[in-house]
Each structure stands twice: as structure tokens, then as C-alpha cells.
Design an enzyme around this catalytic site. Structure first.
Site, short mmCIF file in Angstrom:
data_model
loop_
_atom_site.label_atom_id
_atom_site.label_comp_id
_atom_site.label_asym_id
_atom_site.label_seq_id
_atom_site.Cartn_x
_atom_site.Cartn_y
_atom_site.Cartn_z
N HIS B 52 -7.74 20.78 -0.03
CA HIS B 52 -8.73 21.86 -0.14
C HIS B 52 -8.05 23.17 -0.51
O HIS B 52 -6.91 23.43 -0.13
CB HIS B 52 -9.46 22.03 1.19
CG HIS B 52 -10.31 20.85 1.55
ND1 HIS B 52 -11.50 20.61 0.93
CD2 HIS B 52 -10.13 19.85 2.45
CE1 HIS B 52 -12.03 19.50 1.44
NE2 HIS B 52 -11.21 19.02 2.35
N ARG B 314 -12.90 10.69 11.96
CA ARG B 314 -12.35 12.01 12.25
C ARG B 314 -12.03 12.08 13.74
O ARG B 314 -12.79 11.62 14.57
CB ARG B 314 -13.36 13.09 11.91
CG ARG B 314 -13.84 13.06 10.48
CD ARG B 314 -14.99 14.03 10.31
NE ARG B 314 -15.54 14.02 8.98
CZ ARG B 314 -16.45 13.13 8.54
NH1 ARG B 314 -16.87 12.17 9.34
NH2 ARG B 314 -16.92 13.22 7.32
N CYS B 411 -0.02 -9.31 -10.27
CA CYS B 411 -1.41 -8.89 -10.12
C CYS B 411 -2.02 -8.69 -11.50
O CYS B 411 -1.59 -7.84 -12.26
CB CYS B 411 -1.50 -7.59 -9.33
SG CYS B 411 -3.16 -6.89 -9.30
N CYS B 448 -10.50 -8.01 -8.56
CA CYS B 448 -10.68 -9.28 -7.84
C CYS B 448 -10.17 -9.16 -6.41
O CYS B 448 -10.21 -10.12 -5.66
CB CYS B 448 -10.01 -10.43 -8.58
SG CYS B 448 -8.27 -10.64 -8.25
N CYS B 453 -3.82 -12.89 -6.88
CA CYS B 453 -2.41 -12.58 -6.61
C CYS B 453 -2.07 -12.63 -5.13
O CYS B 453 -0.89 -12.68 -4.79
CB CYS B 453 -2.02 -11.25 -7.22
SG CYS B 453 -2.93 -9.85 -6.59
#
Ligand SMILES: Cc1cc2nc3c(=O)[nH]c(=O)nc-3n(C[C@H](O)[C@H](O)[C@H](O)COP(=O)(O)OP(=O)(O)OC[C@H]3O[C@@H](n4cnc5c(N)ncnc54)[C@H](O)[C@@H]3O)c2cc1C
Ligand SMILES: Cc1cc2nc3c(=O)[nH]c(=O)nc-3n(C[C@H](O)[C@H](O)[C@H](O)COP(=O)(O)OP(=O)(O)OC[C@H]3O[C@@H](n4cnc5c(N)ncnc54)[C@H](O)[C@@H]3O)c2cc1C
Ligand code: SF4
Lengths: 139, 503, 429
Positions: B52, B314, B411, B448, B453
């Protein structure tokens, strides 16, 4: 249990997508009436399925020294449904030596059915073993 | 087993690891304890990933000050640690007329606090920057210094860098007790029974900071507040160009939409109190709520573009501010608690604040502790990543020629090679789990979701650790992905029914 | 370094294999077949069950047997095979970038390309099940690969979501290997799988099939612990009072397949709604001339036999393209799916070909129906052909062979629809 009651079994015909629920009435194991089919295929199927339901059993067994750990297999002919569990237990203990050729007989007589189990895929030797078939240590 | 440390940090979130890294600049024996199988498994993994600008902390709060102080540091941190970070700017969007005057007030507060570049955009300017935004959006407050970062990669990199500079990180080590001796902390006991001696304990346990504090007799309560998210396919990553906020409410900054540094689109979070600190379940109502929120900013959000949903919690304290202070008694205990949003954005300044506190209390410790600077290497080396070579694939050949593992794609969705995975597993600090590898290399994080993988990565991990693939976990003990080897299990004899007669 | 080839085929599943063989037969000499896996055969190698080949070979084979018949021939042919080679990118000017562990980066250029990359499975996110994200949730195809190829059982107590053939087959597979399958859930009021699979994979093992049911919630922090089942009404509204918790450590998802579109999309091909893959004409040629698509990358097939056949069509198209012996129609004919039909392949007819008499069309209906007709009408609405069917279901692809002589010269649109039996008929069967 044997008695003179009339039994009714529902058998789903698998010959076409319609999947008729064919009702087989029987007495002392003999078919007395068949209803619910929409064509003759349904009658034959239900008779066979009632008297002697059989299945091809496709599964796998272990391979030693192959490019893969498992080789897919199937029963060469359908075996009685009731022997499937026993057949799987037997096959769990089978290990074949690579290389495997498709069609090769893996078990001669599975679960006392007199039916062979054959490989459905060829498996080459694993690359990490020399051509004498001795496995290099890899673990 | 006894061990001697100067400082033990409890909690491997963005805060704990930032502190570990900061303190590793000094000649200190540091140990960070993390209960899970990796760092960044708590709140620091599931949040909006926004650095921020700081304007939204309107009140005079600690978190506002630390956020503003930290923001300018991120370019350097990201460069040193090779963490993806982009200052894309944020927009708070006004729909009602009244809101425009609120934005103007916000802008003034921000400028007064030293946030640079704040600007009110009119409808036309807004549309130019965000063509797909809701047609009724009237104006927006632009904060160009806001940015996006990968929160877990930042946390992991801070951990790696701390380790590189001599800190020790113990994963799967939950602090369960703290021992004190004559009014000062002396040791931490972990779940496996180890006792680790240290003169300083830093409580950065996130949601569990209250439980750690209770071990030394403190009494406060942290309540979890859930925020849920939808992550969209990369195909939609450029639907928005900034972090887009609605007008904030009293309690929260509202449901936002932002691109992520990976190029996906992120929508969320809502904010609902929950009972359980482990309740990370995504709810149907929650997803509907964020969907509504998203649609009010971008009416054309693609419903079928969502590839993942997740939730974060949080850690809020009454008063809703950070609590960063040393206890009078026992000496040597420092609380870093209630680090809710903008905790990620504030982590660098939190770490320096803790360092200052440590310097303050050092003389009062039973054994003296001095902060003497050590040789410190702020940088991490970037390992080759196929992703980075997308635009110059012929250059990848040079990397491949050094090691053919870099030619084997493991992958298929994210195009991660075996070389990248192996390199990751060889690092001094890593997490050899499927999730650990996924976060560090993206392997298994694609469309996927590891379908193809997963087993292959499990094999690589198994080989590296010398274990069976059956022992490989997704995220630590209990999350094994495989049950047994086929054929080691036998079915029942009467597995098959005699006569099919099912309804 | 860029190597040039006549024909490059991407993917060596049944589609790629059949395409390679057919292209060679059609006289193409320089064919390269690229496959990312370490073996040929594609998805068939993990489909160890029987049920393949009745149409193509007239005999019932398992997946690997079906594949091996093609593999043997390809190995004997002049086709250059590259395994463990992943294609990363194809450009619209037919340059291909691939990678493997022997050569590293590979750059190729092709005169014609056949896309045969198959399909992928939809994941949990595609259906958005609330709850946690523990280990133990995987797609049915992944589980199939685990069990049949890698040799691992993913879990012991299993719930399966989705009653298509893959879901049914995996129910049996897991039961046979000693896992307990607690049920198969299907959100539709009917199973999309074959009746035979329902009987032999579920009924035989006493596995319940729960129609109009879905998973409503997922429990478990590290490993899956349980799921909530819930019934839905005819409008897919969940009925909260039917919610029921079932303990399980594994959830298999069989919730649909989608064409592997990554490469197609990146090269700028338009994807067709309905079929999900690229838009093609009757030769399976995409919008980019000389680029063909066949098999599951084009439309998700349930019969491999059709895949092989479709691949052969594409291969002949590619061969003719390379030889430049194709003749365009004056007007392309656009094929539209009408009422009751989700999609028709091909999406259009582009070429003139005196040698062919029939054009085979594949189509999927939107729901099961009995005693209907598949009717083809031209742009004026007049019926040019009609095909009676006793029963159609979305789970089984329909095919019709349209005699080319029925298409008149000026036609530019054909509409396929389902109509009730008994309506007056003026076309011919
Ligand atoms: C929905 C949501 C959105 C947010 N968005 C933003 C944002 O955009 N920008 C921003 O700046 N901030 C944001 N935040 C806030 C930010 O994510 C947090 O402030 C920050 O991640 C807190 O980090 P932490 O290290 O204090 O806590 P955590 O990441 O929770 O780390 C605490 C660690 O301590 C470990 N631990 C707990 N107990 C023990 C024990 N007994 N022994 C050992 N280890 C223990 C835990 O496993 C955990 O890893 C958001 C938060 C939420 C929930
Ligand atoms: C579980 C299951 C059960 C089935 N059961 C039956 C049945 O009983 N009877 C029946 O007739 N049909 C059945 N089918 C359907 C039939 O198997 C498929 O339709 C057929 O295999 C599809 O062939 P294909 O070549 O298009 O795709 P695939 O077999 O998927 O082959 C595609 C190939 O392309 C490769 N590839 C993809 N992307 C790349 C890339 N970028 N680079 C290099 N290579 C790539 C893949 O590795 C793969 O080998 C079943 C299918 C499944 C999934
Ligand atoms: S009985 Fe005839 S109509 Fe009925 S399912 Fe069997 S084959 Fe089909």
C-alpha cells in the site's frame, strides 16, 4: 437358498444406450419369465447374465526390470464374475520379467478358471539396466 | 538437546522472516521457529499482495506510520531478493458524488503524511487508465506508489537471505512453552521436546501471537477475520491495470481487484469474523459476496475464468493496531502482534523497529547483548527460470548446455524444467513438499493444478530426500498424496456382487 | 538453427499416430511426430480397460492394445519420432519451438502442421466446491495414471464426482485394487457414461450411483477427511435438507474434459463454442491454412475409433495441402448447430472434392431423447436430409454421413437440428 418361491431379478441390458431394465423371474434357479426388454438382444443378454455372468478383467501386474513398473493385462476370455476378487488377489502376487511382449501369457490359469491372463502392452527393458538384465543400483 | 541462541523468533511469516533478515545484519545467533513445513503458511501466504501507498491509514496509528516508512524500501528489497514487485499504482473508485469529496480529503491526509504523487482522476482520465471499469465510476484517487508483490516469495526470500547470513530456520518446530529464569526469558520448548536456550524471544506468531504471549503470562486475544479470494486465469490478467479499490468502509478497504505479479487477476477479500484460527475454508456465501463486490467494479468479470479460490485470516487485536513492544517482565520478550493489514507493506519498518527495541533492551538482559554489525550480503542469486526466458528462448540453450535437466519440462502448464526443481531442492533453505516446490518454481500451479506433474515432482523430491514417494507430502506431515503401492493392497475375495440387482 | 519439414504432428496419441501413418500412406516423406511423454500412445496407455476398437478394428481391445497396433506400424514407417519433447509454441507462420533433454531448444518450420494434443481434465476450480484445500483431491485421469502407469494408489476411501465413463471406469479400477469406493455422484438426472460401464463398473461392485447429487463442501486440513453430499432439484438448486457428510480421504473429479487449447490459442486460432477446440472445415483444417486439428484437441471424443478416423481425414488434408492439390468451393458452407444440438464438426465445408461421396459429421445432442430425427436444412429452411435415431444421449457422439450430392451448388449454410419422429419427411436417409 433353494425354495419354490418365485424370484425376480432386474438386469440392466448393456447392449444399447436405452439400458432396459429387464426383469427375470425364476424358480429354483430356472428362468420362468423375462419381461421389460425392448428387443431380442435384451432377452439373450438377461439369460446369459442370469445364468453365468462373466467379465473380461483388465488390470495390471508388476514387472521386473522394465521401463515401467507395471504391465497392463487382461483375461484372454471373460471369467465368471464371482472369480474376479480371487483373480485380483492372485495377480497381486505376480511379477513378470521384462521385456514383455503384448499378448504374452502372464498367468496360465487364473483363479482356477482355466483362463489365461495376457499382457496388453509391450514393456521394454529399463534403460538403467545393462543388457544382461542385471539391475543397476538406483535407489 | 540444548542450543544457545541470542534471539529466537517464533513464526515464519513475512514479519518473522523480515526480522530474521534484519537481525542477521548483526553478529547474533538467530533461530527462527516455524510450526509448519514451510515459511509463509499463515496469513503471509493468503492475502492481497499489495504494497500500500499508505494513504488509507487515515488515523494516527502505528501501522500507518510503518506502512508509509516501508513503502519506498520495496524497490531495493525486491531487487536484492529477486522478488517480483511492480509499482502499478492503486485507484480508489468513487461512484457517488459525496464520495468525491471523501477522496479529496483522503488525498490531503495522504499528502500531509508525505505520500507522493496522489492525484484525483476524473471520469475520463479514469476510463483512459481502466477502460473496462464500471461505466458509472465517476472519479478515483490514484496512488502511484502502491505496488503488487508476491507475499510468499517475499517471505521465502527473506528467509533464504537470513539463512545465507547465518540465521537458522527450523521448520516443523512449534513453540509450545517458554521458560523463564529470574524474570527473564531463557528457553523455548518445541513440540518435539527440544529445548532451545535464548536470551531474546520475538513473538511473530501471527494468529497465535496471543497463545505465545500467554506462555509468559500476557493476556490479550487475537480474533481471526476471514478474507476470501478468487484467482483468475492469466488470460484475464490484463483486464485491470491498477489495484482497484471501492470506497473504503470503517472496517475494511473493501473488495478489490488487482493483477498479480504472476499475471493472474485476483478478486477479494471480504471480511468476516470466524471462530477457528484454522478455518481457511472458502464458503459459497463468501464467494458470492466477493463476486458481487467484483461486479460492482468490473461488470464483465469472466465467471468461468476462476482457477482457484482461497481464504486468508487477519489477526486482529482490539483497537486494530499493531502491537510491537518489549515486555517489562519477563525481560527479553518482544511482542510483534496484531499484524493485520497492512502488515505486508509494513514488514521492513516493523523489522527495523524490532531491531531498535532489541538495542534498547539489550543492556537490561541478564547476559549483555551488543548489536555489532556483521558481514551481510543483502542479495540472493537468481536461479535460472524458464519463465524468464519466454521472449528469448534461444538463450535458454546456454543454460541447457550446462545441465540437460533444464531441457526436461516437468510442469506442462507452467513450463517448469527438472533443472529448476532440482536446483530449488538443493538450496540451503527450502521446503521439500509439493506446495513448497509449487510456490518456489510454480511447478504444479498451473491450470491442471498439478494433475500431471504432481507425481513427477513427488518422485524428484523422494529421490532427493532418499524417501519413498509415499512419504512425500503436499504441505507437511498428514498431507501425504499417495496411500500405497498398487498390488501391496489386496481387495476382498467377494469383491464382486453375484447378480447385479442395484436400484 | 531452424530445420524445415513437410509435416509436423504434435502429440502421439491415437490421433497423432493415425495421422502420421495416413500422411505417409498419402505420399508425404518427411514427417516429424513430437510427443512430450516418454512413450507413444497418449491417453490410451493409461486406459487399460477394454472397450476400444470395435468400430475401427471390429474387435474389442484395451487402450494399450489399440495404441500398440498403430505404434508398431509407426515404428516401421519413415516417420521421425521425438519423445519427451514438449512443444512450447507454434506461430501462425508454422514455426514450432520445442524442448527436450537431449537437444534442448528445438526450432522447426513446417509446411503443414497437425495438432493432436488431446485434452485435459477440468479441475475442482471449474466447479467451485467450497471448503478447504487438502491433499487427496485429484482428477480421475490423474488417478488413472497414478494407478495404471506409476503404480500408486492415491487413497483408500473414495468418492467420485461425475459419472462419465472416466469416473465409472475409475470406480471399478480403485475397487479392484482394494480401495473402498463410497459412491459416484452425478449432478445431472442421468449418467453420461455408457450403460455397460454403469453396470460393470458400479453395479458389479455394489457402488451406489447418486444422480442429481453433488459435493457441497470439502473438509480436512492436511488430507481430505470428508465431503458433504447434497441433492439438487431439476434446476440445480441445492436442497439443504439432503446434505449428508461422508468420510473419505480421496475425491476423484470427473467433471469434464476440455481440448488442450494452449498452443492453438497462442497461435491465434479461434475456438469454437460447444466443441471447445479450434474452428475447422471438413478436412479438419483450422483458420490457418495448412494447420489441421484432430482427435480430442478438436472435440472430446468418447470413441477412439472416431479419433483415428478423424486423424486420417486431417492427414489426407495435410498431404493434399503440401501437394497443393486442394480445390476451394466457390462458397464456403457454414454448419450451424440447431435446436437440440450442442455442436457439429466440421464447422464448415470449404473444399470441392469429386472423389468423395459422403461427408461425415460428428455431433453431440444436448440431452437424452428417444425416437427422434437428426434433420439437416439449408439456408432456405428446406430439409435436405434426415436421419432417424431410436435413442440419442449427450454421452455418445452421433455421426451422420451427408451425401455430397444433396448439397446444392449455391448453398452457404446448413443447419442441424433434432426433430421429433413422425414429422413429414422429404429428404432421404
Ligand atoms: C485477507 C487479507 C488480505 C491482506 N492484504 C494485505 C495487503 O494487501 N497488503 C498488506 O500489506 N497486508 C495485507 N494483509 C495483512 C498481511 O497479510 C499480514 O499482516 C501479514 O501477512 C502478517 O504476517 P505475520 O508474519 O505476522 O503472520 P503470519 O504470516 O500468519 O505468520 C505467523 C507464522 O507463525 C507461525 N506460528 C504460529 N504459532 C507458532 C508456534 N507456536 N510455533 C512456531 N510457529 C508458529 C505460523 O505457522 C505462521 O507461519 C492482509 C491480510 C489478510 C488476512
Ligand atoms: C479415461 C478415458 C477413458 C476412455 N475410454 C474409452 C473407451 O472405453 N473406448 C473408446 O473408444 N475411447 C475411450 N476414450 C477416448 C479415447 O481414448 C480418446 O478419445 C483418445 O485417446 C484421444 O486421442 P488423442 O490422440 O486426440 O489424444 P491423447 O490420447 O490425449 O493424445 C494426445 C497426445 O499429445 C501429447 N501432447 C499434448 N500437448 C503436447 C505438446 N505441447 N507437445 C508435445 N506433445 C503434446 C500428449 O502427451 C498426448 O500423448 C477414453 C478416454 C479417457 C480419457
Ligand atoms: S433390450 Fe434391446 S433396446 Fe433394451 S437396452 Fe437391450 S438392446 Fe437396447
Amino acid at each position: 437358498m433353494e425354495n419354490n418361491d418365485i424370484n425376480e431379478n432386474t438386469i440392466v441390458c448393456v447392449n444399447c444406450p436405452r439400458g432396459c431394465r429387464v426383469r427375470v423371474q425364476s424358480q429354483n434357479g430356472e428362468i420362468t419369465n423375462i419381461t421389460g426388454y425392448q428387443c431380442d438382444l435384451g432377452i439373450d443378454y438377461a439369460k446369459e447374465e442370469f445364468k453365468n455372468p462373466t467379465r473380461i478383467l483388465p488390470t495390471t501386474v508388476r514387472v521386473k526390470g522394465g521401463e515401467l513398473e507395471l504391465v497392463p493385462v487382461k483375461t484372454a476370455r471373460p471369467i465368471p464374475k464371482s472369480r474376479i476378487g480371487e483373480a485380483m488377489r492372485e495377480l497381486a502376487g505376480v511379477k513378470v520379467q521384462a521385456p514383455v511382449k503384448r499378448g504374452e501369457v502372464v498367468v496360465e490359469d487364473i483363479a482356477g478358471t482355466g483362463i489365461e491372463v495376457v499382457a496388453t502392452r509391450s514393456i521394454a527393458l529399463s534403460q538403467d539396466q545393462d543388457n544382461t538384465g542385471k539391475k543397476k543400483e538406483t535407489s | 538437546m540444548k542450543a544457545e541462541y541470542d534471539v529466537i523468533i517464533i513464526g515464519g511469516g513475512v514479519v518473522g522472516t523480515a526480522i530474521a533478515r534484519e537481525l542477521s545484519r548483526y553478529q547474533l545467533k538467530i533461530c527462527l521457529l516455524e510450526k509448519d513445513a514451510d515459511v509463509a503458511t499463515g496469513t503471509s501466504k493468503a492475502n492481497s499482495g499489495i504494497i500500500h501507498a499508505g494513504y488509507n491509514a487515515a488515523k494516527e496509528t502505528l501501522k500507518s506510520r510503518l506502512n508509509i516508512e516501508s513503502n519506498p524500501q520495496f524497490d531495493r528489497i525486491a531487487r536484492d531478493l529477486k522478488v517480483p514487485f511492480q509499482r502499478i499504482g492503486s485507484l480508489v473508485v468513487a461512484f457517488a458524488k459525496e464520495d468525491i469529496s471523501r477522496l479529496k480529503k483522503e488525498k490531503q491526509v495522504g499528502l500531509d503524511k508525505g505520500i507522493t504523487g496522489l492525484e484525483i482522476l476524473n471520469q475520463e482520465e479514469l476510463r483512459q487508465k481502466e477502460p473496462e471499469i464500471h461505466p458509472e465510476a465517476r472519479a478515483a484517487l490514484l496512488a502511484p506508489t502502491a505496488g503488487i508483490i508476491s507475499p510468499y516469495l517475499l517471505t521465502i526470500a527473506q528467509a533464504e537471505n537470513a539463512v545465507k547470513n547465518g540465521a537458522e530456520i527450523r521448520l516443523k518446530s512449534e513453540a509450545v512453552d517458554i521458560k523463564c529464569k529470574s524474570g527473564a526469558v531463557s528457553a523455548v520448548v518445541t513440540r518435539d521436546g527440544s529445548e532451545l536456550n535464548s536470551r531474546v524471544m520475538i513473538n511473530a506468531a501471527g494468529l497465535y501471537a496471543d497463545e505465545i504471549a500467554a506462555l509468559v503470562g500476557e493476556n490479550y486475544e487475537i480474533t481471526p477475520r476471514k478474507g476470501e479470494y478468487n484467482l483468475f486465469d492469466k488470460e484475464y490478467g490484463d483486464l485491470v491495470n491498477h489495484v482497484i479499490f471501492p470506497m473504503p468502509s470503517e472496517e475494511s478497504k473493501g473488495i478489490l481487484i488487482t493483477p498479480t505479479v504472476e499475471g493472474n487477476l485476483l478478486l477479494g477479500p471480504n471480511s468476516n469474523p470466524v471462530e477457528d484460527k484454522e478455518d481457511l475454508a472458502v464458503t459459497r456465501d463468501g464467494l458470492e459476496e466477493i463476486w458481487e463486490g467484483g461486479r460492482s467494479l468490473y461488470p464483465d468479470l469472466p465467471a468461468d475464468g476462476v482457477i482457484a479460490s482461497f481464504a486468508g485470516l487477519r489477526a486482529s487485536l482490539p483497537g486494530d493496531d499493531f502491537k510491537i513492544e518489549a515486555l517489562e517482565e519477563p525481560v527479553g520478550f518482544i511482542d510483534v502482534a496484531g499484524i493485520q493489514s497492512p502488515g505486508l507493506s509494513s514488514a521492513p519498518a516493523i523489522a527495523t523497529m524490532v531491531r531498535d527495541i532489541l538495542a534498547d533492551i539489550a543492556p537490561a538482559l541478564p547476559e549483555k547483548l551488543a548489536l555489532r554489525e556483521a558481514d551481510f550480503d543483502p542479495e540472493l542469486k537468481k536461479l535460472p527460470s524458464f519463465q524468464d526466458y519466454k521472449e528469448r528462448l534461444n538463450k535458454w540453450q546456454d543454460i541447457f548446455l550446462q545441465n540437460p535437466d533444464y531441457g526436461e519440462i516437468i510442469c506442462r502448464c507452467e513450463h517448469v524444467t527438472r533443472g529448476e526443481i532440482v536446483a530449488e531442492l538443493k538450496k540451503e533453505f527450502t521446503s521439500a513438499t509439493l506446495n513448497g516446490i509449487k510456490r518456489r518454481t510454480r511447478a504444479g500451479g498451473g491450470r491442471c493444478q498439478g494433475g500431471f506433474c504432481g507425481p513427477r515432482i513427488a518422485e524428484i523430491i523422494a529421490e532427493k530426500l532418499g524417501i519413498s514417494p509415499l512419504e512425500v507430502t503436499k504441505s507437511g506431515p498428514g498431507s501425504e498424496i499417495l496411500w500405497a503401492r498398487v498390488k501391496d493392497v489386496k481387495p476382498d475375495r467377494d469383491l464382486v456382487y453375484g447378480l447385479g440387482d442395484n436400484k | 538453427m531452424m530445420r524445415e519439414h513437410q509435416l509436423v504432428i504434435i502429440g502421439a496419441g491415437p490421433a497423432g499416430l493415425a495421422a502420421a501413418l495416413e500422411a505417409e500412406k498419402a505420399g508425404i516423406e518427411d514427417i516429424v511426430l513430437l510427443e512430450r511423454d516418454e512413450y507413444l500412445g497418449g491417453i490410451l496407455q493409461q486406459c487399460i480397460h477394454n472397450g476400444f476398437g470395435l468400430d475401427y478394428f471390429g474387435e474389442e481391445l484395451t487402450g494399450p492394445e489399440y495404441a500398440e497396433r498403430f505404434i508398431d506400424d509407426v515404428r516401421e514407417s519413415s516417420v521421425k519420432i521425438r519423445l519427451k519433447t514438449m512443444v512450447l509454441n507454434i506461430s501462425s507462420d508454422k514455426k514450432i519451438i520445442a524442448i527436450n533433454e537431449e537437444e534442448g531448444m528445438i526450432f522447426l518450420k513446417a509446411q503443414a502442421i497437425i495438432l493432436a494434443m488431446g485434452c485435459r481434465e477440468r479441475t475442482r476450480e471449474a466447479i467451485k466446491i467450497p471448503g478447504t484445500r487438502p491433499a487427496g483431491i485429484l482428477t480421475a485421469g490423474t488417478a488413472q495414471r497414478f494407478i495404471n502407469i506409476e503404480g500408486y494408489l492415491p487413497g483408500k476411501e473414495v468418492v467420485i464426482l461425475g459419472s462419465g465413463d472416466i469416473g465409472l471406469i475409475m470406480a471399478r479400477r480403485m475397487a479392484l485394487e482394494g480401495a473402498k469406493v463410497k459412491g459416484v455422484l452425478e449432478i445431472m438426472p442421468y449418467s453420461s457414461g455408457l450403460v455397460r460401464n454403469k453396470v460393470q463398473c458400479l453395479d458389479d461392485f455394489g457402488i451406489p450411483l447418486k444422480l442429481q447429487h453433488t459435493v457441497d463442501y470439502i473438509y480436512g486440513k492436511q488430507r481430505l477427511e470428508a465431503v458433504d453430499l447434497i441433492q439438487v432439484d431439476d434446476n440445480f438448486n441445492r436442497l439443504p435438507e439432503t446434505r449428508e457428510r461422508i468420510e473419505c480421504d480421496t475425491l476423484l473429479l470427473s467433471v469434464g474434459l476440455i481440448p488442450e487449447n494452449e498452443l492453438s490459442r497462442d497461435m491465434g486460432l479461434k475456438l469454437a463454442p460447444g466443441s471447445g477446440g479450434p474452428l475447422v472445415n471438413e478436412l479438419r483444417e483450422t483458420e490457418i491454412p495448412g494447420v489441421y486439428a484432430c482427435g480430442n484437441v478438436l472435440q472430446v471424443h468418447d470413441l477412439v475409433d472416431y479419433v483415428s478416423e478423424e486423424a486420417e481425414v486431417a492427414a489426407r488434408g495435410a498431404a493434399n495441402f503440401i501437394r497443393d492439390s486442394l480445390k476451394k468451393r466457390e462458397k464456403e458452407i457454414i454448419i450451424e448447430p440447431g435446436s437440440g444440438i450442442n455442436f457439429v464438426i466440421p464447422h464448415k465445408i470449404s473444399y470441392q472434392d469429386e472423389s468423395r461421396k459422403l461427408i461425415r459429421h460428428f455431433l453431440r445432442v444436448d440431452e437424452p431423447r428417444e425416437n427422434i430425427k437428426i434433420v439437416i436444412r439449408d439456408e432456405a429452411g428446406s430439409r435436405i436430409a434426415s436421419f432417424g435415431r431410436e435413442i440419442v444421449t449427450p454421452g455418445e457422439m452421433e455421426t451422420v454421413k451427408l451425401p455430397e450430392t444433396l448439397i446444392s451448388e449455391g448453398t452457404d449454410r446448413l443447419n442441424f437440428s433434432i426433430e421429433a419422429e413422425g414429422v413429414e419427411e422429404n429428404g432421404k436417409q
